[in-house]
Design a protein around this motif. Structure first.
Motif, PDB file in Angstrom:
ATOM      1  N   ALA A  51      -6.180  36.590  35.547  1.00 61.29           N
ATOM      2  CA  ALA A  51      -7.488  37.366  35.493  1.00 61.29           C
ATOM      3  C   ALA A  51      -7.124  38.770  35.098  1.00 61.29           C
ATOM      4  O   ALA A  51      -7.800  39.412  34.174  1.00 61.29           O
ATOM      5  CB  ALA A  51      -8.028  37.539  36.821  1.00 61.29           C
ATOM      6  N   PHE A  52      -6.042  39.387  35.650  1.00 60.89           N
ATOM      7  CA  PHE A  52      -5.464  40.752  35.149  1.00 60.89           C
ATOM      8  C   PHE A  52      -5.357  40.841  33.611  1.00 60.89           C
ATOM      9  O   PHE A  52      -5.596  41.864  33.053  1.00 60.89           O
ATOM     10  CB  PHE A  52      -4.441  41.502  36.032  1.00 60.89           C
ATOM     11  N   LEU A  53      -4.556  39.952  33.208  1.00 58.53           N
ATOM     12  CA  LEU A  53      -4.105  39.444  31.871  1.00 58.53           C
ATOM     13  C   LEU A  53      -5.319  39.513  30.898  1.00 58.53           C
ATOM     14  O   LEU A  53      -5.172  40.061  29.824  1.00 58.53           O
ATOM     15  CB  LEU A  53      -3.013  38.758  31.535  1.00 58.53           C
ATOM     16  N   MET A  54      -6.301  38.705  31.340  1.00 57.94           N
ATOM     17  CA  MET A  54      -7.452  38.834  30.562  1.00 57.94           C
ATOM     18  C   MET A  54      -8.441  40.065  30.422  1.00 57.94           C
ATOM     19  O   MET A  54      -8.858  40.150  29.346  1.00 57.94           O
ATOM     20  CB  MET A  54      -8.304  37.586  31.021  1.00 57.94           C
ATOM     21  N   ILE A  55      -8.180  40.858  31.463  1.00 63.40           N
ATOM     22  CA  ILE A  55      -9.079  41.851  31.483  1.00 63.40           C
ATOM     23  C   ILE A  55      -8.066  43.008  30.450  1.00 63.40           C
ATOM     24  O   ILE A  55      -8.883  43.690  29.741  1.00 63.40           O
ATOM     25  CB  ILE A  55      -8.861  42.419  32.853  1.00 63.40           C
ATOM     26  N   ALA A 111      -0.783  43.928  37.052  1.00 63.30           N
ATOM     27  CA  ALA A 111      -0.601  42.393  36.449  1.00 63.30           C
ATOM     28  C   ALA A 111       1.120  42.429  36.696  1.00 63.30           C
ATOM     29  O   ALA A 111       1.645  41.053  37.091  1.00 63.30           O
ATOM     30  CB  ALA A 111      -0.704  42.262  35.245  1.00 63.30           C
ATOM     31  N   LEU A 112       1.830  43.207  36.446  1.00 60.80           N
ATOM     32  CA  LEU A 112       3.212  43.191  36.641  1.00 60.80           C
ATOM     33  C   LEU A 112       3.784  43.003  38.164  1.00 60.80           C
ATOM     34  O   LEU A 112       4.439  42.250  38.503  1.00 60.80           O
ATOM     35  CB  LEU A 112       3.685  44.676  36.025  1.00 60.80           C
ATOM     36  N   PHE A 113       2.840  43.866  39.058  1.00 57.63           N
ATOM     37  CA  PHE A 113       3.151  43.781  40.608  1.00 57.63           C
ATOM     38  C   PHE A 113       2.625  42.355  41.043  1.00 57.63           C
ATOM     39  O   PHE A 113       3.591  41.651  41.816  1.00 57.63           O
ATOM     40  CB  PHE A 113       2.259  44.694  41.181  1.00 57.63           C
TER      41      PHE A 113
END
Length: 63
Positions: free
Chosen positions: A13-17, A51-53
């Motif tokens: 989800a974070f990478l899609m955002i 996203a990295l976290f």
């Protein structure tokens, strides 16, 4: 849902955002709305560390 699958879903989800913000940034740059480019660029820089976290936290979990 298992914790590992939840972390992977959250990461997706974070990478899609992140991809959506990048697309908006390129679109606004094309139409020379530079204030919006800076806003979406800042949002992009804000979402990426999250996203990295999540990636690091999910990587260290046991299956």
């Amino acid at each position: 849902m298992d914790h590992k699958f939840f972390g992977v879903a959250l990461l997706c989800a974070f990478l899609m955002i992140n991809i959506v913000f990048t697309q908006f940034m390129v679109h606004q740059y094309y139409y020379e709305n530079y204030v919006n480019v800076l806003i979406f660029g800042g949002l992009n820089l804000g979402v990426f560390p999250l996203a990295l976290f999540i990636y690091k936290k999910t990587k260290n979990e046991k299956a």
